[in-house]
Design a protein around this motif. Structure first.
Motif, PDB file in Angstrom:
ATOM      1  N   ALA A   1       9.602  41.476  24.149  1.00  0.00           N
ATOM      2  CA  ALA A   1       9.763  40.543  23.022  1.00  0.00           C
ATOM      3  C   ALA A   1       9.137  41.103  21.748  1.00  0.00           C
ATOM      4  O   ALA A   1       8.236  41.931  21.786  1.00  0.00           O
ATOM      5  CB  ALA A   1       9.129  39.204  23.357  1.00  0.00           C
ATOM      6  N   GLN A   2       9.621  40.629  20.617  1.00  0.00           N
ATOM      7  CA  GLN A   2       9.043  40.941  19.319  1.00  0.00           C
ATOM      8  C   GLN A   2       7.856  40.001  19.074  1.00  0.00           C
ATOM      9  O   GLN A   2       7.883  38.849  19.497  1.00  0.00           O
ATOM     10  CB  GLN A   2      10.082  40.744  18.204  1.00  0.00           C
ATOM     11  CG  GLN A   2      11.210  41.738  18.251  1.00  0.00           C
ATOM     12  CD  GLN A   2      10.711  43.153  18.026  1.00  0.00           C
ATOM     13  OE1 GLN A   2       9.923  43.415  17.133  1.00  0.00           O
ATOM     14  NE2 GLN A   2      11.145  44.073  18.866  1.00  0.00           N
ATOM     15  N   PRO A   3       6.803  40.469  18.381  1.00  0.00           N
ATOM     16  CA  PRO A   3       5.649  39.601  18.115  1.00  0.00           C
ATOM     17  C   PRO A   3       6.028  38.277  17.455  1.00  0.00           C
ATOM     18  O   PRO A   3       5.477  37.227  17.785  1.00  0.00           O
ATOM     19  CB  PRO A   3       4.776  40.454  17.197  1.00  0.00           C
ATOM     20  CG  PRO A   3       5.136  41.852  17.522  1.00  0.00           C
ATOM     21  CD  PRO A   3       6.599  41.829  17.878  1.00  0.00           C
ATOM     22  N   SER A   4       6.982  38.300  16.520  1.00  0.00           N
ATOM     23  CA  SER A   4       7.349  37.065  15.819  1.00  0.00           C
ATOM     24  C   SER A   4       8.048  36.065  16.733  1.00  0.00           C
ATOM     25  O   SER A   4       8.088  34.882  16.442  1.00  0.00           O
ATOM     26  CB  SER A   4       8.223  37.379  14.602  1.00  0.00           C
ATOM     27  OG  SER A   4       9.397  38.055  15.010  1.00  0.00           O
ATOM     28  N   GLU A   5       8.603  36.537  17.864  1.00  0.00           N
ATOM     29  CA  GLU A   5       9.203  35.635  18.845  1.00  0.00           C
ATOM     30  C   GLU A   5       8.136  34.985  19.717  1.00  0.00           C
ATOM     31  O   GLU A   5       8.360  33.928  20.294  1.00  0.00           O
ATOM     32  CB  GLU A   5      10.186  36.396  19.743  1.00  0.00           C
ATOM     33  CG  GLU A   5      11.379  36.965  19.022  1.00  0.00           C
ATOM     34  CD  GLU A   5      12.200  37.885  19.912  1.00  0.00           C
ATOM     35  OE1 GLU A   5      11.906  38.005  21.117  1.00  0.00           O
ATOM     36  OE2 GLU A   5      13.141  38.505  19.393  1.00  0.00           O
ATOM     37  N   ILE A   6       6.996  35.614  19.824  1.00  0.00           N
ATOM     38  CA  ILE A   6       5.926  35.169  20.715  1.00  0.00           C
ATOM     39  C   ILE A   6       4.871  34.347  19.972  1.00  0.00           C
ATOM     40  O   ILE A   6       4.446  33.302  20.435  1.00  0.00           O
ATOM     41  CB  ILE A   6       5.249  36.400  21.376  1.00  0.00           C
ATOM     42  CG1 ILE A   6       6.266  37.199  22.183  1.00  0.00           C
ATOM     43  CG2 ILE A   6       4.065  35.987  22.218  1.00  0.00           C
ATOM     44  CD1 ILE A   6       6.776  36.514  23.408  1.00  0.00           C
ATOM     45  N   LEU A   7       4.425  34.851  18.821  1.00  0.00           N
ATOM     46  CA  LEU A   7       3.310  34.214  18.102  1.00  0.00           C
ATOM     47  C   LEU A   7       3.841  33.149  17.158  1.00  0.00           C
ATOM     48  O   LEU A   7       3.902  33.322  15.948  1.00  0.00           O
ATOM     49  CB  LEU A   7       2.498  35.274  17.355  1.00  0.00           C
ATOM     50  CG  LEU A   7       1.833  36.303  18.257  1.00  0.00           C
ATOM     51  CD1 LEU A   7       1.122  37.355  17.437  1.00  0.00           C
ATOM     52  CD2 LEU A   7       0.879  35.652  19.239  1.00  0.00           C
ATOM     53  N   LYS A   8       4.202  32.008  17.742  1.00  0.00           N
ATOM     54  CA  LYS A   8       4.760  30.890  16.985  1.00  0.00           C
ATOM     55  C   LYS A   8       3.729  29.783  16.857  1.00  0.00           C
ATOM     56  O   LYS A   8       2.768  29.714  17.622  1.00  0.00           O
ATOM     57  CB  LYS A   8       5.999  30.354  17.698  1.00  0.00           C
ATOM     58  CG  LYS A   8       7.134  31.345  17.743  1.00  0.00           C
ATOM     59  CD  LYS A   8       8.340  30.735  18.391  1.00  0.00           C
ATOM     60  CE  LYS A   8       9.499  31.719  18.352  1.00  0.00           C
ATOM     61  NZ  LYS A   8      10.721  31.136  18.845  1.00  0.00           N
ATOM     62  N   ALA A   9       3.961  28.897  15.915  1.00  0.00           N
ATOM     63  CA  ALA A   9       3.070  27.754  15.712  1.00  0.00           C
ATOM     64  C   ALA A   9       3.022  26.898  16.969  1.00  0.00           C
ATOM     65  O   ALA A   9       4.040  26.683  17.632  1.00  0.00           O
ATOM     66  CB  ALA A   9       3.557  26.922  14.529  1.00  0.00           C
ATOM     67  N   GLY A  10       1.837  26.418  17.309  1.00  0.00           N
ATOM     68  CA  GLY A  10       1.663  25.524  18.441  1.00  0.00           C
ATOM     69  C   GLY A  10       1.646  26.207  19.796  1.00  0.00           C
ATOM     70  O   GLY A  10       1.635  25.542  20.823  1.00  0.00           O
ATOM     71  N   ILE A  11       1.633  27.530  19.835  1.00  0.00           N
ATOM     72  CA  ILE A  11       1.663  28.264  21.098  1.00  0.00           C
ATOM     73  C   ILE A  11       0.334  29.004  21.270  1.00  0.00           C
ATOM     74  O   ILE A  11      -0.265  29.471  20.313  1.00  0.00           O
ATOM     75  CB  ILE A  11       2.838  29.269  21.124  1.00  0.00           C
ATOM     76  CG1 ILE A  11       4.166  28.557  20.892  1.00  0.00           C
ATOM     77  CG2 ILE A  11       2.874  30.060  22.417  1.00  0.00           C
ATOM     78  CD1 ILE A  11       4.579  27.603  21.987  1.00  0.00           C
ATOM     79  N   SER A  12      -0.103  29.126  22.520  1.00  0.00           N
ATOM     80  CA  SER A  12      -1.355  29.791  22.843  1.00  0.00           C
ATOM     81  C   SER A  12      -1.084  30.932  23.813  1.00  0.00           C
ATOM     82  O   SER A  12      -0.212  30.825  24.672  1.00  0.00           O
ATOM     83  CB  SER A  12      -2.304  28.785  23.489  1.00  0.00           C
ATOM     84  OG  SER A  12      -3.496  29.410  23.896  1.00  0.00           O
ATOM     85  N   HIS A  13      -1.820  32.023  23.656  1.00  0.00           N
ATOM     86  CA  HIS A  13      -1.676  33.178  24.540  1.00  0.00           C
ATOM     87  C   HIS A  13      -3.054  33.686  24.933  1.00  0.00           C
ATOM     88  O   HIS A  13      -4.017  33.549  24.180  1.00  0.00           O
ATOM     89  CB  HIS A  13      -0.917  34.310  23.846  1.00  0.00           C
ATOM     90  CG  HIS A  13       0.463  33.937  23.446  1.00  0.00           C
ATOM     91  ND1 HIS A  13       1.503  33.895  24.331  1.00  0.00           N
ATOM     92  CD2 HIS A  13       0.962  33.560  22.257  1.00  0.00           C
ATOM     93  CE1 HIS A  13       2.605  33.525  23.689  1.00  0.00           C
ATOM     94  NE2 HIS A  13       2.294  33.299  22.432  1.00  0.00           N
TER      95      HIS A  13
END
Length: 160
Positions: free
Chosen positions: A116-128
């Motif tokens: 995945a691309q970072p912008s697909e993963i690091l979205k608002a409301g998501i935690s990693h």
């Protein structure tokens, strides 16, 4: 109805050694280099705009508490969390880390997200969860995406 809709993304950091043995390593500071440091949210739209004030540098840092930052074995050590602006979807947008340890500093370490691309993963409301794996001469980083879990029906709103 109430819904969770956070404007930021969360990165929770933990660390471990690649192999047992060797000297313990202390994590002194983790910096997300490209993170913007200011958010403006107009009440009329609720759409945030992220920036860094002029004269300031991009980057948000986490300094784990002394005593909870020593990595001595393959058991994960929780270091803390950072709340960051989500990435905007521009091609090439990504966050890199600078990790300062008792054995040296690792600069501009790229975070990989599989296919995945970072912008697909690091979205608002998501935690990693970001795991720092230390060996004697290197640092590797892995990211575990937030998995949705069905918590069942809370029965809110049901009336007798």
């Amino acid at each position: 109805p109430l819904t969770f809709n956070h404007l930021l993304t969360r990165l929770r950091f933990k660390a471990c050694k690649k192999k047992d043995g060797g000297l313990p390593v202390k994590i002194l500071k983790i910096t997300v280099n490209e993170a913007k440091t200011q958010a403006v949210v107009p009440l009329a739209t609720g759409e945030p705009a992220f920036s860094t004030p002029s004269g300031s540098a991009n980057g948000l840092s986490l300094e784990p508490e002394n005593g909870s930052n020593e990595v001595a074995g393959t058991t994960h050590v929780e270091l803390g969390s950072l709340m960051l602006p989500p990435l905007d979807g521009n091609a090439g947008a990504e966050y890199t880390l600078t990790v300062e340890t008792s054995t040296g500093t690792y600069s501009n370490v790229k975070i990989t997200y599989g296919d995945a691309q970072p912008s697909e993963i690091l979205k608002a409301g998501i935690s990693h969860v970001v795991t720092l794996t230390l060996s004697d001469y290197a640092l590797s980083i892995t990211v575990e995406p937030w998995e949705l879990v069905d918590a069942g029906d809370l029965g809110i709103g049901d009336r007798d």
